[in-house]
Design a protein around this motif. Structure first.
Motif, mmCIF file in Angstrom:
data_model
loop_
_atom_site.group_PDB
_atom_site.id
_atom_site.type_symbol
_atom_site.label_atom_id
_atom_site.label_comp_id
_atom_site.label_asym_id
_atom_site.label_seq_id
_atom_site.Cartn_x
_atom_site.Cartn_y
_atom_site.Cartn_z
ATOM 1 N N LYS A 621 0.853 -1.179 0.000
ATOM 2 C CA LYS A 621 0.000 0.000 0.000
ATOM 3 C C LYS A 621 0.898 1.241 0.000
ATOM 4 N N GLU A 622 0.271 2.370 -0.031
ATOM 5 C CA GLU A 622 1.034 3.631 -0.049
ATOM 6 C C GLU A 622 1.910 3.760 1.191
ATOM 7 N N ASP A 623 1.363 3.286 2.335
ATOM 8 C CA ASP A 623 2.063 3.513 3.595
ATOM 9 C C ASP A 623 2.936 2.330 4.017
ATOM 10 N N CYS A 624 3.232 1.410 3.095
ATOM 11 C CA CYS A 624 4.086 0.254 3.415
ATOM 12 C C CYS A 624 5.544 0.533 3.046
ATOM 13 N N PRO A 625 6.496 0.007 3.818
ATOM 14 C CA PRO A 625 7.886 -0.001 3.329
ATOM 15 C C PRO A 625 7.960 -0.980 2.165
ATOM 16 N N CYS A 661 -6.774 13.973 24.339
ATOM 17 C CA CYS A 661 -5.765 13.969 25.400
ATOM 18 C C CYS A 661 -4.445 14.601 24.966
ATOM 19 N N GLU A 662 -4.374 15.098 23.733
ATOM 20 C CA GLU A 662 -3.118 15.672 23.239
ATOM 21 C C GLU A 662 -3.459 16.743 22.220
ATOM 22 N N SER A 663 -2.702 17.866 22.278
ATOM 23 C CA SER A 663 -2.949 18.921 21.301
ATOM 24 C C SER A 663 -2.514 18.444 19.921
ATOM 25 N N ILE A 664 -3.243 18.873 18.916
ATOM 26 C CA ILE A 664 -3.052 18.368 17.563
ATOM 27 C C ILE A 664 -1.642 18.648 17.061
ATOM 28 N N ASP A 665 -1.058 19.791 17.424
ATOM 29 C CA ASP A 665 0.273 20.113 16.916
ATOM 30 C C ASP A 665 1.362 19.223 17.505
ATOM 31 N N LYS A 666 1.029 18.464 18.563
ATOM 32 C CA LYS A 666 2.013 17.571 19.171
ATOM 33 C C LYS A 666 1.807 16.097 18.783
ATOM 34 N N ILE A 667 0.777 15.841 18.016
ATOM 35 C CA ILE A 667 0.478 14.463 17.608
ATOM 36 C C ILE A 667 1.318 14.089 16.385
ATOM 37 N N ILE A 668 1.971 12.945 16.467
ATOM 38 C CA ILE A 668 2.750 12.409 15.338
ATOM 39 C C ILE A 668 1.960 11.270 14.708
ATOM 40 N N THR A 669 1.818 11.326 13.420
ATOM 41 C CA THR A 669 1.140 10.240 12.694
ATOM 42 C C THR A 669 2.204 9.289 12.134
ATOM 43 N N LYS A 670 2.056 8.014 12.431
ATOM 44 C CA LYS A 670 3.079 7.047 12.034
ATOM 45 C C LYS A 670 2.442 5.753 11.509
ATOM 46 N N ASN A 671 3.110 5.154 10.519
ATOM 47 C CA ASN A 671 2.658 3.890 9.964
ATOM 48 C C ASN A 671 3.181 2.747 10.841
ATOM 49 N N TRP A 672 2.313 1.810 11.239
ATOM 50 C CA TRP A 672 2.710 0.750 12.188
ATOM 51 C C TRP A 672 2.319 -0.628 11.630
ATOM 52 N N PHE A 673 3.247 -1.575 11.794
ATOM 53 C CA PHE A 673 3.012 -2.953 11.349
ATOM 54 C C PHE A 673 2.353 -3.721 12.493
ATOM 55 N N VAL A 674 1.089 -4.129 12.294
ATOM 56 C CA VAL A 674 0.308 -4.744 13.362
ATOM 57 C C VAL A 674 -0.271 -6.070 12.890
ATOM 58 N N LEU A 675 0.091 -7.136 13.570
ATOM 59 C CA LEU A 675 -0.461 -8.454 13.267
ATOM 60 C C LEU A 675 -1.655 -8.740 14.164
ATOM 61 N N PRO A 676 -2.546 -9.632 13.760
ATOM 62 C CA PRO A 676 -3.650 -10.039 14.646
ATOM 63 C C PRO A 676 -3.097 -10.592 15.953
ATOM 64 N N PRO A 677 -3.856 -10.544 17.027
ATOM 65 C CA PRO A 677 -3.330 -10.850 18.367
ATOM 66 C C PRO A 677 -2.611 -12.195 18.476
ATOM 67 N N VAL A 678 -3.243 -13.286 18.005
ATOM 68 C CA VAL A 678 -2.619 -14.603 18.168
ATOM 69 C C VAL A 678 -1.343 -14.704 17.336
ATOM 70 N N MET A 679 -1.382 -14.222 16.120
ATOM 71 C CA MET A 679 -0.179 -14.230 15.286
ATOM 72 C C MET A 679 0.927 -13.412 15.949
ATOM 73 N N ALA A 680 0.539 -12.228 16.473
ATOM 74 C CA ALA A 680 1.531 -11.346 17.097
ATOM 75 C C ALA A 680 2.130 -11.990 18.348
ATOM 76 N N TRP A 681 1.306 -12.730 19.087
ATOM 77 C CA TRP A 681 1.755 -13.373 20.330
ATOM 78 C C TRP A 681 2.982 -14.242 20.084
ATOM 79 N N TYR A 682 2.929 -15.064 19.015
ATOM 80 C CA TYR A 682 4.038 -15.963 18.713
ATOM 81 C C TYR A 682 5.107 -15.282 17.856
ATOM 82 N N TYR A 683 4.680 -14.356 17.002
ATOM 83 C CA TYR A 683 5.617 -13.696 16.084
ATOM 84 C C TYR A 683 6.677 -12.901 16.842
ATOM 85 N N LYS A 684 6.247 -12.204 17.878
ATOM 86 C CA LYS A 684 7.193 -11.335 18.589
ATOM 87 C C LYS A 684 8.267 -12.141 19.329
ATOM 88 N N SER A 685 8.000 -13.402 19.671
ATOM 89 C CA SER A 685 9.010 -14.219 20.344
ATOM 90 C C SER A 685 10.115 -14.645 19.381
#
Length: 793
Positions: A621-625, A661-685
């Motif tokens: 996608k556009e926001d992928c490395p 909870c944060e002023s808009i000028d201090k918010i950073i927008t960032k692209n994040w790689f997120v796996l589904p919970p069960v996949m992430a549970w084992y993937y991160k190990s």
């Protein structure tokens, strides 16, 4: 003109005589007709031994004829030395008489009259051929007359050389040995064209008195007859004095030789299809001997662990010719030594995984680096397990193949469809996969089906040839590329006409699959192969069936396919029997006997270069490395990356925030790689670089997204209760993946509270048999539930 008139006058006189003597003419015509048909079209109807030869003409083996005689089929020619020996011994006027020798017959009758019994036959070689073909007839003067008549007819229909060939193929040479070729192997251990003058002389005198050949008996008589013939050959100028003197010094044959049995199971195959014939095969004689040595070496190793059988098949991809065929190890009858394993159906283990991978690439349902789930899985009561009983969470598809992971393979098959994959396998002509798709289910990819080494090697040979021809022909296929394997030397394969349509798989998906298969971990001792330019480069795959009953390894390069099976023909499994440890070492030893080949050329005309997500392997996608990658033609239409999303974080990048909870000028927008919970549970190990989503900053919880899912059990699971050594029922351990590690989870069974967990969300609960509903609730009230069935063993 004068000659034509004379010829016409002659025929006119003949016609006039026929008209005047109709009965005599009819009788003469009938006699001529009987004479003409007195020789049957097939002179000898005896069963023959089945004989197989290598592509160089070397004897690989023979099977005794059905009547218990060693009788080789007639050869196209008789060695010149034997011709001279037999003619000078039996029939000096062979090339000058019309089938019988009147002078010899008169002399024989006179000698027999004086002796008062038959001491000499006076038969020519032609007559002896007739007598051999009319087996069982008494040696009377009436029979002699019939032999003479038939001999003259034989001379009219056959050349002198053909008559000698018939004699050489059917003359008795002692015991159950019939024919020159068999006698040559039996008494001297070589082909007839390799015999010396002395050896040919021995065989020339034997049909006259075959009982002389028995070892240890009649040696003096046999020696005298041989030497008399050698002397005659010298006196007639056939051999010179030095050859004569050397020949008479040669010893007589002693202990009979055993026939070569270099490819006994290929002989079985040939005897089943073409019994009683001489088959020149495609087998490479030197290679077959070397592969036999490898088979013997590993058999001696593996029998220590009570593994008694193995099979090896080597195919030339260019023409599908079998160049080495070892149907079984050199074991004994107690361990099924006569079983041809190459054609025997055995559980496939993981050997079909590359075909599924290639099919999904070809259909555009997968890219080489696409992440595939590798988590605890239960599908309709079926629970696949990886060989090492661990989980990666998510793994690139090509690595799942090269590591032969079972759970990703099952999930890939579920996505592709069992019915669809079954139909794909039918196109490969895997004969033993012949039950309905429902019979196999998802176990089809893990050894739930059976196949054989012949069909599997044929499949990989056809795929390799498809890729080779595509590159050679600038992007074309052949209509009959998927051809049968062949072992007959004179067979010319027909691969059909050129077409732009693929047969089963496109060249691009085959090439991508072979690249993944090249990465398979090598057997012990060859782990560092990637670091050497001289390393053997092959695409290969192993397989191990359930219960360690079958160990497979199949590999290919651009010219050869090698297939290995190791196990017990009885189906008995052994704990240490695996494809990697047992079959793979044989595979690499056999490949090391073959000439090195270049790697497959890249089929650019069946590939597309696309941008894929560096982390997920999906289309970017556009926001992928992004990275660029070659994929199959249909690969450019696969799913885009589902695992990258935009999140809002504070300037420390430690917390998620929003405008509440944060002023808009201090918010950073960032692209994040997120796996589904069960996949992430084992993937991160397995991936320390994987960063879970940051928690929400204090005061922002109301808008946070919570990820929570069961690791165990799966939906509609059936759980079996176990007992310890004291016969006490053990608790069931439930597991949940939760994105907010610092928060508590609350556990309920059938709406009854069972406790809370924090950080590590694993809960042991004592369960009773029956159906239950598990509920897990977090502090914010988010809830997940699962229905299970508990069964007491």
């Amino acid at each position: 003109m004068k000659f034509n008139n004379t010829l016409k006058a002659f025929f006119q006189r003949v016609l006039n005589w026929i008209k005047k003597n109709k009965i005599k003419s009819a009788t003469a015509f009938l006699l001529l007709l009987i004479y003409y048909f007195s020789i049957p079209r097939t002179l000898f109807k005896e069963p023959y031994s089945t004989v197989i030869e290598s592509q160089e003409g070397e004897l690989l083996g023979a099977k005794i004829a059905r009547d218990g005689q060693w009788r080789f089929p007639a050869q196209d020619s008789v060695p010149d030395k034997f011709k001279k020996c037999i003619v000078y011994f039996e029939d000096e006027y062979f090339y000058r008489h019309p089938g019988f020798n009147p002078a010899a017959m008169v002399n024989a009758i006179e000698q027999n009259r004086k002796a008062g019994k038959v001491v000499r036959g006076g038969s020519t070689l032609t007559q002896q051929v007739i007598r051999l073909s009319r087996k069982g007839k008494k040696r009377t003067y009436f029979e002699k007359i019939i032999e003479v008549i038939l001999a003259t007819r034989l001379e009219l229909g056959y050349s002198k050389n053909e008559i000698l060939e018939l004699y050489a193929a059917h003359a008795p040479f002692g015991g159950n040995v019939v024919g020159l070729e068999m006698a040559s192997w039996r008494y001297f251990g070589v082909q007839s064209n390799q015999l010396s003058w002395a050896e040919n002389a021995v065989l020339a005198v034997l049909p006259n008195a075959p009982s002389l050949i028995y070892p240890g008996k009649n040696q003096i008589k046999l020696l005298e007859k041989r030497n008399r013939l050698l002397l005659k050959l010298n006196q007639e100028g056939v051999i010179d004095k030095q050859t004569y003197e050397l020949s008479v010094d040669e010893p007589l044959p002693q202990k009979p030789y055993n026939l070569p049995q270099i490819a006994p199971h290929l002989l079985q195959r040939a005897a089943k299809n073409e019994e009683g014939t001489r088959v020149k095969t495609t087998v490479d004689f030197a290679l077959q001997n070397r592969v036999n040595q490898i088979a013997k070496y590993y058999y001696n190793q593996y029998k220590q662990n009570e593994v008694h059988n193995l099979a090896i098949l080597v195919i030339d991809v260019q023409n599908r010719n079998v160049i080495s065929y070892v149907g079984n190890s050199p074991t004994d009858k107690d361990h099924q030594k006569d079983v041809d394993i190459i054609d025997a159906p055995r559980s496939t283990g993981s050997i079909l995984k590359p075909l599924l991978y290639a099919a999904m690439l070809d259909d555009g349902e997968l890219l080489p680096n696409t992440l595939v789930a590798d988590v605890p899985t239960q599908i309709a009561g079926y629970t696949p397990q990886n060989f090492n009983l661990t989980f990666d969470g998510a793994v690139p598809a090509h690595r799942a193949l090269s590591r032969s992971l079972n759970i990703p393979a099952v999930l890939m098959l579920q996505d592709f469809g069992v019915d669809k994959f079954y139909e794909e396998l039918q196109k490969f002509k895997l004969r033993n996969i012949n039950k309905s798709p429902d019979h196999y289910g998802l176990s089809l990819i893990l050894g739930g089906a059976e196949s054989n080494l012949w069909d599997l090697c044929g499949t990989y040979s056809n795929l390799s040839s498809t890729l080779n021809y595509f590159n050679k022909s600038d992007g074309k296929y052949r209509t009959a590329e998927f051809a049968e394997l062949n072992y007959k030397h004179d067979f010319e394969p027909d691969f059909g006409s050129e077409t732009t349509q693929k047969n089963v798989l496109g060249a691009g998906s085959i090439w991508l699959t072979y690249n993944a298969m090249e990465e398979v971990n090598r057997p012990e001792g060859d782990e560092a192969w990637k670091f050497y330019d001289s390393s053997l480069k092959i695409a290969w795959k192993t397989g191990t069936s359930f219960g360690n009953r079958d160990a497979w390894a199949i590999g290919t390069n651009s010219r050869y396919v090698v297939g290995i099976w190791v196990g017990n023909a009885t189906g008995e499994g052994r704990p240490t029997l695996t494809g990697v440890t047992s079959a793979a070492p044989i595979l690499f030893d056999v490949f090391n006997l073959l000439p090195r080949q270049r790697w497959f050329e890249t089929p650019y005309k069946d590939l597309e270069e696309v941008e894929v997500c560096k982390l997920s392997g999906y289309l970017a996608k556009e926001d992928c490395p992004k990275i660029k990658q070659w994929v199959s033609k249909k690969g450019k239409s696969t799913t885009v990356c589902p695992y990258h999303k935009m999140i809002h974080i504070d300037q420390t990048e430690q917390f998620q925030v929003n405008s509440s909870c944060e002023s808009i000028d201090k918010i950073i927008t960032k692209n994040w790689f997120v796996l589904p919970p069960v996949m992430a549970w084992y993937y991160k190990s397995k991936h320390i670089e994987y960063l879970p989503l940051p928690p929400f900053k204090e005061g922002c919880e109301g808008n946070q997204t919570v990820s929570m899912d069961f690791i165990y059990p799966k939906t509609n699971s059936k759980i079996y209760l176990t007992k310890n050594f004291n016969s006490e029922v053990q608790p069931v351990i439930f597991k949940v993946a939760y994105s907010q590690r610092e928060k508590q989870l609350f556990w309920y069974v059938d709406h009854v509270y069972k406790g809370a967990t924090k950080v590590f969300h694993e809960k042991p609960i004592i369960m009773s048999a029956g159906f239950h509903y598990i509920t897990v609730v977090d502090e914010a009230g988010n809830e997940i539930g699962r229905k299970i069935e508990v069964v007491r063993e």
